[in-house]
Scaffold this active site. Structure first.
Site, PDB file in Angstrom:
ATOM      1  N   ASP A  57       0.875  -1.164   0.000  1.00  0.00           N
ATOM      2  CA  ASP A  57       0.000   0.000   0.000  1.00  0.00           C
ATOM      3  C   ASP A  57       0.916   1.219   0.000  1.00  0.00           C
ATOM      4  O   ASP A  57       1.630   1.473   0.987  1.00  0.00           O
ATOM      5  CB  ASP A  57      -0.885  -0.021   1.247  1.00  0.00           C
ATOM      6  CG  ASP A  57      -1.813   1.183   1.336  1.00  0.00           C
ATOM      7  OD1 ASP A  57      -1.639   2.151   0.565  1.00  0.00           O
ATOM      8  OD2 ASP A  57      -2.710   1.162   2.198  1.00  0.00           O
ATOM      9  N   SER A 136       4.036  14.934 -14.917  1.00  0.00           N
ATOM     10  CA  SER A 136       2.935  15.156 -15.859  1.00  0.00           C
ATOM     11  C   SER A 136       3.082  16.534 -16.480  1.00  0.00           C
ATOM     12  O   SER A 136       3.661  17.446 -15.859  1.00  0.00           O
ATOM     13  CB  SER A 136       1.588  15.065 -15.142  1.00  0.00           C
ATOM     14  OG  SER A 136       0.518  15.449 -15.999  1.00  0.00           O
ATOM     15  N   TYR A 149      -4.001  17.572  -8.256  1.00  0.00           N
ATOM     16  CA  TYR A 149      -3.170  16.772  -9.150  1.00  0.00           C
ATOM     17  C   TYR A 149      -2.008  17.599  -9.696  1.00  0.00           C
ATOM     18  O   TYR A 149      -0.849  17.158  -9.669  1.00  0.00           O
ATOM     19  CB  TYR A 149      -4.018  16.229 -10.302  1.00  0.00           C
ATOM     20  CG  TYR A 149      -3.268  15.300 -11.224  1.00  0.00           C
ATOM     21  CD1 TYR A 149      -2.948  14.001 -10.825  1.00  0.00           C
ATOM     22  CD2 TYR A 149      -2.877  15.708 -12.495  1.00  0.00           C
ATOM     23  CE1 TYR A 149      -2.258  13.146 -11.665  1.00  0.00           C
ATOM     24  CE2 TYR A 149      -2.196  14.858 -13.339  1.00  0.00           C
ATOM     25  CZ  TYR A 149      -1.884  13.575 -12.925  1.00  0.00           C
ATOM     26  OH  TYR A 149      -1.196  12.731 -13.760  1.00  0.00           O
ATOM     27  N   LYS A 153       2.054  16.924  -9.036  1.00  0.00           N
ATOM     28  CA  LYS A 153       3.008  16.661 -10.111  1.00  0.00           C
ATOM     29  C   LYS A 153       4.073  17.747 -10.205  1.00  0.00           C
ATOM     30  O   LYS A 153       5.235  17.467 -10.526  1.00  0.00           O
ATOM     31  CB  LYS A 153       2.272  16.495 -11.438  1.00  0.00           C
ATOM     32  CG  LYS A 153       1.428  15.231 -11.500  1.00  0.00           C
ATOM     33  CD  LYS A 153       2.253  13.972 -11.240  1.00  0.00           C
ATOM     34  CE  LYS A 153       1.449  12.703 -11.405  1.00  0.00           C
ATOM     35  NZ  LYS A 153       2.251  11.472 -11.214  1.00  0.00           N
ATOM     36  N   SER A 184      -4.860   4.508 -22.393  1.00  0.00           N
ATOM     37  CA  SER A 184      -4.929   3.471 -21.357  1.00  0.00           C
ATOM     38  C   SER A 184      -6.380   3.056 -21.208  1.00  0.00           C
ATOM     39  O   SER A 184      -7.287   3.652 -21.804  1.00  0.00           O
ATOM     40  CB  SER A 184      -4.407   4.003 -20.024  1.00  0.00           C
ATOM     41  OG  SER A 184      -5.295   4.979 -19.485  1.00  0.00           O
TER      42      SER A 184
END
Length: 254
Positions: A57, A136, A149, A153, A184
């Site tokens: 995890d 990203s 997000y 990044k 994906s």
């Protein structure tokens, strides 16, 4: 031609799907042994004498440290760390809870720190190591609803530079890859969920000067180079791989 990663041992977090699977595939093709480290088992078809699975995890610091040690014991060492695993959701600052923010940072930013910390003593002892972080293009700009997000990044990119500066003299390199749109299963689900998915696909294609969307293997091939001796004088860099998307200025549509 000698495979570029022959004899190398790599950890790839989230290496069982999406971009991670593309990196795993390319590493194996180039001669590496790979440990996929993630919470859920990868497809059985990915596992063989060169690819193992170690459960962890990545929001749990103890499991991260244990996973790195397990890989070293099972495979006999560690040469490459690819911090790929990540999560994403779409919520503005006002929509987001503190728990949402913490979850994003735990997986996308804190886990790479903890994995790097766990691997560092081994890299230092052997006098070399290559770390490849998956950032990203959203660490450079942002799509709507992605404050957490994008922040995570951008943090990965900054972390990459700092690790490179601190540990270059020990033979340890650290670089980042900033992918754009990569095909994906999750991206396909997203496109198919749109009311006019055909239009969305056309517009996505038009955003990319190369005339196609990215594939996981595209990222994998860049990761191979960054992990190999061919990039021995490269560290602290963020490589954008987006088919030219971020270089194309938008024009108004009549």
């Amino acid at each position: 031609m000698v495979d570029r990663l022959t004899g190398r041992i790599a950890i790839i977090t989230g290496g069982g799907r999406g971009i991670g699977a593309g990196i795993t595939q390319r590493f194996v093709e180039e001669g590496a042994k790979v440990a996929i480290v993630q919470r859920n088992p990868p497809p059985e078809s990915m596992l063989n004498e060169r690819v193992i699975y170690v459960k962890a995890d990545l929001s749990n610091s103890q499991q991260i440290a244990s996973a790195v040690q397990t890989v070293i014991e099972r495979l006999g060492g560690l040469d490459i760390l690819v911090n790929n695993a990540g999560v994403m959701f779409e919520k503005t600052v006002e929509e987001m809870t503190e728990a949402d923010w913490d979850q994003m940072m735990d997986i996308n930013l804190k886990a790479p720190f903890l994995l790097t910390k766990a691997a560092m003593p081994h890299f230092r002892k052997q006098g070399n190591g290559s770390i490849v972080n998956i950032g990203s293009i959203e660490g450079l700009a942002s799509n709507p609803g992605h404050p957490a997000y994008s922040a995570s990044k951008a943090g990965v990119h900054g972390f990459t530079a700092a690790v490179a500066v601190d540990h270059g003299h020990e033979g340890i390199r650290c670089n980042a890859i900033a992918p754009g749109w990569i095909n994906s299963d999750l991206s396909e689900i997203y496109i198919d969920s749109m009311p006019d998915s055909a239009r969305v696909r056309r517009e996505l294609m038009a955003m990319h000067p190369v005339g196609r969307l990215g594939e996981p293997r595209d990222v994998g091939s860049l990761a191979v180079w960054l992990a190999s001796d061919e990039s021995a004088f490269v560290t602290g860099q963020v490589y954008v791989i987006d088919g030219g998307r971020t270089k194309k200025l938008p024009l108004p549509v009549a």
